[in-house]
Design an enzyme around this catalytic site. Structure first.
Site, PDB file in Angstrom:
ATOM      1  N   PHE A 241      -9.697  -2.715  -9.426  1.00 13.10           N
ATOM      2  CA  PHE A 241     -10.621  -1.787  -8.773  1.00 13.10           C
ATOM      3  C   PHE A 241     -10.450  -0.430  -9.447  1.00 13.10           C
ATOM      4  O   PHE A 241      -9.466   0.266  -9.217  1.00 13.10           O
ATOM      5  CB  PHE A 241     -10.251  -1.725  -7.290  1.00 13.10           C
ATOM      6  CG  PHE A 241     -11.236  -1.038  -6.386  1.00 13.10           C
ATOM      7  CD1 PHE A 241     -12.405  -1.665  -5.996  1.00 13.10           C
ATOM      8  CD2 PHE A 241     -10.959   0.225  -5.862  1.00 13.10           C
ATOM      9  CE1 PHE A 241     -13.283  -1.052  -5.117  1.00 13.10           C
ATOM     10  CE2 PHE A 241     -11.826   0.841  -4.981  1.00 13.10           C
ATOM     11  CZ  PHE A 241     -12.998   0.205  -4.601  1.00 13.10           C
TER      12      PHE A 241
ATOM     13  N   GLU B 123      -9.491   8.665 -10.387  1.00 12.48           N
ATOM     14  CA  GLU B 123      -9.401   9.446 -11.613  1.00 12.48           C
ATOM     15  C   GLU B 123      -8.400  10.573 -11.408  1.00 12.48           C
ATOM     16  O   GLU B 123      -7.949  10.824 -10.284  1.00 12.48           O
ATOM     17  CB  GLU B 123     -10.773   9.994 -12.003  1.00 12.48           C
ATOM     18  CG  GLU B 123     -11.798   8.900 -12.287  1.00 12.48           C
ATOM     19  CD  GLU B 123     -13.169   9.433 -12.670  1.00 12.48           C
ATOM     20  OE1 GLU B 123     -13.327  10.673 -12.761  1.00 12.48           O
ATOM     21  OE2 GLU B 123     -14.078   8.616 -12.863  1.00 12.48           O
TER      22      GLU B 123
ATOM     23  N   SER C 275      -7.788  11.403  -3.658  1.00 14.80           N
ATOM     24  CA  SER C 275      -8.067  11.451  -2.224  1.00 14.80           C
ATOM     25  C   SER C 275      -9.553  11.627  -1.960  1.00 14.80           C
ATOM     26  O   SER C 275     -10.070  11.170  -0.947  1.00 14.80           O
ATOM     27  CB  SER C 275      -7.282  12.595  -1.578  1.00 14.80           C
ATOM     28  OG  SER C 275      -5.902  12.298  -1.550  1.00 14.80           O
TER      29      SER C 275
ATOM     30  N   THR D 174      -4.291  -0.418 -10.262  1.00 16.35           N
ATOM     31  CA  THR D 174      -3.412  -1.551  -9.980  1.00 16.35           C
ATOM     32  C   THR D 174      -3.866  -2.798 -10.742  1.00 16.35           C
ATOM     33  O   THR D 174      -5.051  -3.128 -10.755  1.00 16.35           O
ATOM     34  CB  THR D 174      -3.389  -1.843  -8.476  1.00 16.35           C
ATOM     35  OG1 THR D 174      -2.901  -0.690  -7.792  1.00 16.35           O
ATOM     36  CG2 THR D 174      -2.481  -3.029  -8.160  1.00 16.35           C
TER      37      THR D 174
ATOM     38  N   HIS E  24      23.020   1.397   7.434  1.00 18.28           N
ATOM     39  CA  HIS E  24      23.871   0.882   6.363  1.00 18.28           C
ATOM     40  C   HIS E  24      24.858   1.917   5.837  1.00 18.28           C
ATOM     41  O   HIS E  24      25.814   1.558   5.131  1.00 18.28           O
ATOM     42  CB  HIS E  24      23.009   0.389   5.192  1.00 18.28           C
ATOM     43  CG  HIS E  24      22.424  -0.971   5.380  1.00 18.28           C
ATOM     44  ND1 HIS E  24      21.452  -1.249   6.318  1.00 18.28           N
ATOM     45  CD2 HIS E  24      22.675  -2.148   4.738  1.00 18.28           C
ATOM     46  CE1 HIS E  24      21.115  -2.534   6.238  1.00 18.28           C
ATOM     47  NE2 HIS E  24      21.847  -3.096   5.300  1.00 18.28           N
TER      48      HIS E  24
ATOM     49  N   GLU F 169      -4.844   4.054  -1.350  1.00 14.50           N
ATOM     50  CA  GLU F 169      -5.957   3.604  -0.503  1.00 14.50           C
ATOM     51  C   GLU F 169      -6.216   4.597   0.630  1.00 14.50           C
ATOM     52  O   GLU F 169      -6.576   4.217   1.749  1.00 14.50           O
ATOM     53  CB  GLU F 169      -5.727   2.177   0.014  1.00 14.50           C
ATOM     54  CG  GLU F 169      -5.703   1.163  -1.118  1.00 14.50           C
ATOM     55  CD  GLU F 169      -5.957  -0.265  -0.687  1.00 14.50           C
ATOM     56  OE1 GLU F 169      -6.598  -0.477   0.363  1.00 14.50           O
ATOM     57  OE2 GLU F 169      -5.509  -1.168  -1.408  1.00 14.50           O
TER      58      GLU F 169
ATOM     59  N   THR G  93      -4.638   8.693   1.498  1.00 15.13           N
ATOM     60  CA  THR G  93      -3.399   9.292   1.998  1.00 15.13           C
ATOM     61  C   THR G  93      -3.420   9.408   3.518  1.00 15.13           C
ATOM     62  O   THR G  93      -4.471   9.311   4.155  1.00 15.13           O
ATOM     63  CB  THR G  93      -3.197  10.691   1.405  1.00 15.13           C
ATOM     64  OG1 THR G  93      -4.271  11.536   1.868  1.00 15.13           O
ATOM     65  CG2 THR G  93      -3.188  10.661  -0.119  1.00 15.13           C
TER      66      THR G  93
END
Length: 379
Positions: A120, A124, A129, A155, A336, A361, A363
């Site tokens: 997709f 740019e 956003s 991606t 931890h 996808e 913010t």
């Protein structure tokens, strides 16, 4: 899908994730690559086409089924889901919902079988956003479009066989107007894919810059109608946001499971640290937030399938669940102690991997704007 059949699919994916992928998480993170054997087995399970129509070889899952599957996929490194996420999600759905019969017949069977990967290409350098700020152009010369522009953080770009590209077909347009959606095979002359990026987390999920330099694109590569690309992009992203929210629920489940196990078995002061009330508080807060996120995702998916809400619910779920995962991962590291800061420990990787979900996808800040505008519109 029949409930029993879907239950079998879910069980098979759960077993595969835990048996085949979880043991190789460190390998995937350190090598920054999904092993070919894992990819082949994932294709055999139908994971490259779970959300694509059955007539094209997919599983045709509804959103309510999609999110339940996503929760299972979220239990391991998100790079695994990313391998086939664009086929099922933002890229594949643009073809499913707006492609011509010829485009669907040409690409969807290959995407569903894992024989091809779609990317997709929207973002740019100065249009992230706010994708309406994109400057890539696809100008008609009377015989075809001539595509020029540079896309960023795309991606699966190094693996892609085809790009779903968004560019301005009206060169003087502004905002969301004048943008069209085009199918561009990755092997087209003038397409250059850069090396995959070195990232903070999500090792094995590849993103790259893609340059389009005077790429000839035939008119029949147009998805939907000319100048309708911005609407196509936003519709694809809405479904993707709900899917991402479900992935975050699965990752939070894993982070909490790791924290609970560590608190049960690790001793300080002669007793398991899980007996200390402040450690218990960390676990309790994470469980409560996780339960809320899961309920929100399932409810939003039902509303999406019914058509009742395909904007407010997905944005709300994406905002809450991505932020929730960050808090759960942080608490898991805290439980931890020093071990949580060591490479090779699951919660350390989860902590790094989680950070990206609040950015891509849309913010968290963009989700807040979408939510507020929808509320004000309704009132």
């Amino acid at each position: 899908m029949d409930a029993d059949d879907f239950g079998q699919v879910l069980a098979a994916v759960r077993e595969f994730v835990r048996r085949e992928v979880v043991p190789r998480e460190t390998e995937i993170d350190e090598s920054d690559e999904i092993p070919a054997s894992v990819r082949e087995k994932a294709a055999g399970l139908g994971l490259f086409g779970w959300a694509l129509p059955e007539e094209f070889g997919g599983l045709g899952l509804r959103m309510a089924e999609d999110v339940r599957l996503a929760i299972e996929l979220g239990y391991t490194t998100p790079a695994f889901r990313s391998l086939f996420g664009t086929n099922n999600g933002i890229a594949g759905q643009a073809i499913v919902n707006y492609g011509t019969p010829a485009q669907k017949a040409s690409w969807l069977p290959r995407l569903a079988a894992g024989e091809a990967i779609a990317s997709f290409a929207l973002t740019e350098a100065e249009a992230g956003s706010d994708p309406s700020g994109l400057v890539s152009k696809a100008i008609s010369d009377g015989e075809r479009y001539v595509l020029n522009g540079t896309k960023r953080f795309i991606t699966n770009a190094p693996l892609a066989d085809v790009f779903v590209v968004f560019a301005r077909t009206e060169p003087d347009s502004a905002g969301g107007k004048g943008i069209s959606c085009l199918l561009v095979p990755s092997g087209s002359p003038g397409v250059t894919v850069g090396p995959h990026d070195a990232k903070m987390g999500q090792g094995g999920a590849w993103t790259s810059e893609v340059v389009f330099d005077d790429v000839a694109v035939p008119f029949n590569a147009l998805i939907g109608v000319e100048n309708d690309g911005f609407r196509i992009a936003m519709a694809s992203l809405s479904r993707g946001r709900l899917h991402i929210a479900a992935i975050c629920v699965g990752m939070a489940e894993r982070a909490l499971a790791e924290a609970v196990s560590y608190a049960r078995t690790t001793r300080q002061g002669g007793r398991p640290i899980g007996e200390y009330q402040l450690v218990q508080a960390l676990l309790a807060e994470s469980h409560a937030e996780l339960a809320a996120g899961r309920a929100m995702v399932l409810a939003a998916a039902d509303a999406y399938d019914s058509g009742e809400d395909r904007k407010l619910g997905p944005s709300s779920a994406k905002l809450f669940c991505t932020e929730m995962l960050g808090r759960v991962a942080d608490r898991a590291v805290q439980v931890h102690g020093g071990m949580g800061y060591m490479r090779g420990v699951a919660v350390e990787r989860i902590y790094r991997d989680a950070r990206l979900f609040r950015i891509y996808e849309g913010t968290s800040e963009i989700q807040k704007l979408v939510i507020a505008r929808e509320l004000l519109k309704e009132s």
